[in-house]
Design a protein around this motif. Structure first.
Motif, mmCIF file in Angstrom:
data_model
loop_
_atom_site.group_PDB
_atom_site.id
_atom_site.type_symbol
_atom_site.label_atom_id
_atom_site.label_comp_id
_atom_site.label_asym_id
_atom_site.label_seq_id
_atom_site.Cartn_x
_atom_site.Cartn_y
_atom_site.Cartn_z
ATOM 1 N N TRP A 67 5.604 2.253 -8.345
ATOM 2 C CA TRP A 67 7.027 2.387 -8.056
ATOM 3 C C TRP A 67 7.808 2.701 -9.325
ATOM 4 C CZ3 TRP A 67 9.699 2.556 -3.578
ATOM 5 C CH2 TRP A 67 9.057 2.143 -2.411
ATOM 6 N N SER A 117 7.375 -4.284 0.605
ATOM 7 C CA SER A 117 6.580 -3.070 0.782
ATOM 8 C C SER A 117 5.141 -3.482 1.090
ATOM 9 C CB SER A 117 6.626 -2.217 -0.488
ATOM 10 O OG SER A 117 5.731 -1.132 -0.388
ATOM 11 N N GLY A 148 6.282 6.928 -0.595
ATOM 12 C CA GLY A 148 7.202 5.974 0.024
ATOM 13 C C GLY A 148 8.590 6.173 -0.540
ATOM 14 N N ARG A 156 1.567 3.125 4.209
ATOM 15 C CA ARG A 156 2.634 2.281 3.664
ATOM 16 C C ARG A 156 3.653 1.942 4.751
ATOM 17 N NH1 ARG A 156 3.906 1.765 -1.494
ATOM 18 N NH2 ARG A 156 2.775 3.665 -2.044
ATOM 19 N N LEU A 172 7.502 0.018 4.937
ATOM 20 C CA LEU A 172 8.611 -0.629 4.251
ATOM 21 C C LEU A 172 9.900 -0.234 4.939
ATOM 22 C CD1 LEU A 172 9.509 1.157 0.899
ATOM 23 C CD2 LEU A 172 8.080 2.201 2.616
#
Length: 435
Positions: free
Chosen positions: A94, A74, A155, A60, A62
């Protein structure tokens, strides 16, 4: 394993004619079972040929921070470590307050290759927005059944206060420059330093006349003064239960953050040192000993993680907390609520301890709907509502008068007007020489 719409359609495609044929012949059971077995065989074959989602490697990317109300991207990188192509859907789990769209993103990753998918996040709450898992659904060549797995890919996105009140900063800096430069303070007061001499004009304070310079020049000369730099400003935000109330669709505590940020930015430009404390019964956030751009960065980081606590604030501990920050004379800004006389008793009890050593300003948010209700008297219901609103405003005035009697200043306003009002109060203290 997940069933797709294609598999359901395939089963229905064979079942309908079998049922119709069975009605006509009276013997549809063997054909029906045979068709189901065929569909299951095709489905199992499809699952076997589908790429394994557990062979995917996720990474990931971001930004670490974003301001409230702004958007961040993201990016999720999907690497296929397996031997079969992965065609499927990706759902990034999320938190709802992260503002992620409810979308399932399509991916097509050949073996030993990498693809990326992006998601636009628009958070609508401060704080840490987190994600820990990603769900991947991999379809076979026929798209009948799918293999599904939930993979770990953590994340974190820190949502900072919006600081929308920064639009008021240029005009306040211009006024600060007037105080500090082009038009020096003409009134002598405590906390100012000598700037220059000039000729007396009508209206000047006679206490500022410099008699020695007058004797030398033969004209009446007066001293001008400019505000001193390197003063101390301590901002204390009440994070107790009253800070959780929403006013004009914004929590009280967010308005307090906006006011503190605008004041800190202005005081830093004036050369003063700003310390910050968020407190109820224990310290929720503290910023101390920093200046300039680092101060603003640390302030928004600390504020992002502070939420109201549904407990009463321990006001008796506030003077000791201020003494830990500074022993010098300072401007102490207390950000709290004064619209409930019962909740203000603790504040009123400790104000004398603070006003003996410091200049104290108490700020509080006033609900604009309450002020509007006092003017609406068009019906019986609105008259009763106006009476309740008037009572609420009288309570605020009563507490404000008590605070002023104890030697502190009071600044109130709506969420939109309170931050610039506090900045104006700070400039007024500078101009009068009290800071």
């Amino acid at each position: 394993m997940a069933v797709t719409g294609r598999f359901v359609a395939l089963v229905a495609f064979g079942v309908v004619p079998i049922v119709v044929f069975g009605v006509l012949t009276g013997d549809a059971a063997p054909a029906f079972l045979g068709w189901l077995v065929l569909c299951l065989v095709l489905g199992v074959l499809d699952v076997v040929l589908a790429g394994s989602p557990r062979q995917l490697e996720l990474h990931r990317q971001l930004p670490s921070r974003v301001r409230l109300g702004e958007s961040a991207t993201s990016s999720l990188f999907v690497t296929n470590r397996g031997r079969r192509r992965v065609r499927g859907l990706v759902r990034d789990a999320w938190q709802p307050s992260a503002g992620a769209p409810p979308a399932r993103l399509r991916v097509d990753v050949p073996p030993a290759e990498r693809r990326s998918v992006s998601l636009i996040l628009t958070p609508f709450r401060r704080g840490e927005r987190r994600v820990s898992q990603v769900t991947v659904r991999s379809f076979g060549p026929m798209g009948l059944l799918a293999r599904q797995a939930t993979l770990n890919c953590a994340g974190r996105l820190r949502v900072l206060p919006a600081f929308s009140s920064r639009k008021h900063l240029p005009s306040r800096i211009a006024r600060l420059r007037e105080l500090d430069g082009a038009t020096s303070v003409m009134v002598r007061g405590q906390g100012t330093e000598f700037d220059s001499l000039r000729e007396y004009v009508r209206g000047d304070d006679v206490r500022s006349i410099d008699w020695r310079a007058t004797a030398r020049r033969g004209d009446v000369m007066i001293r001008t003064w400019r505000p001193e730099r390197d003063r101390r400003v301590v901002v204390v935000t009440d994070t107790g239960r009253t800070s959780a109330a929403r006013i004009d669709d914004e929590p009280r505590i967010d308005t307090a953050f906006e006011s503190a940020l605008l004041l800190a930015a202005l005081a830093t430009r004036a050369g003063d040192r700003v310390d910050y404390l968020a407190y109820d019964r224990r310290v929720r956030g503290r910023v101390q000993g920093t200046t300039g751009a680092e101060l603003m960065s640390r302030l928004v980081d600390a504020m992002a993680l502070v939420d109201p606590e549904l407990i009463e604030t321990d006001w008796d501990a506030i003077p000791a907390q201020v003494r830990q920050i500074t022993s010098q004379r300072a401007l102490v800004v207390l950000q709290t609520s004064i619209d409930a006389p019962g909740a203000a008793h603790g504040l009123l009890a400790v104000l004398p301890q603070l006003t003996r050593r410091h200049v104290v300003v108490v700020t509080s948010v006033v609900d604009p709907a309450t002020m509007a209700a006092t003017r609406d008297r068009g019906s019986r219901e609105s008259v009763y509502r106006a009476a309740a609103a008037e009572r609420s405003m009288l309570d605020i005035e009563r507490v404000s008068a008590a605070i002023r009697q104890l030697g502190a200043e009071v600044v109130t306003g709506s969420p939109a007007t309170l931050p610039p009002a506090l900045a104006d109060a700070y400039l007024a203290l500078k101009a009068s020489g009290r800071l």
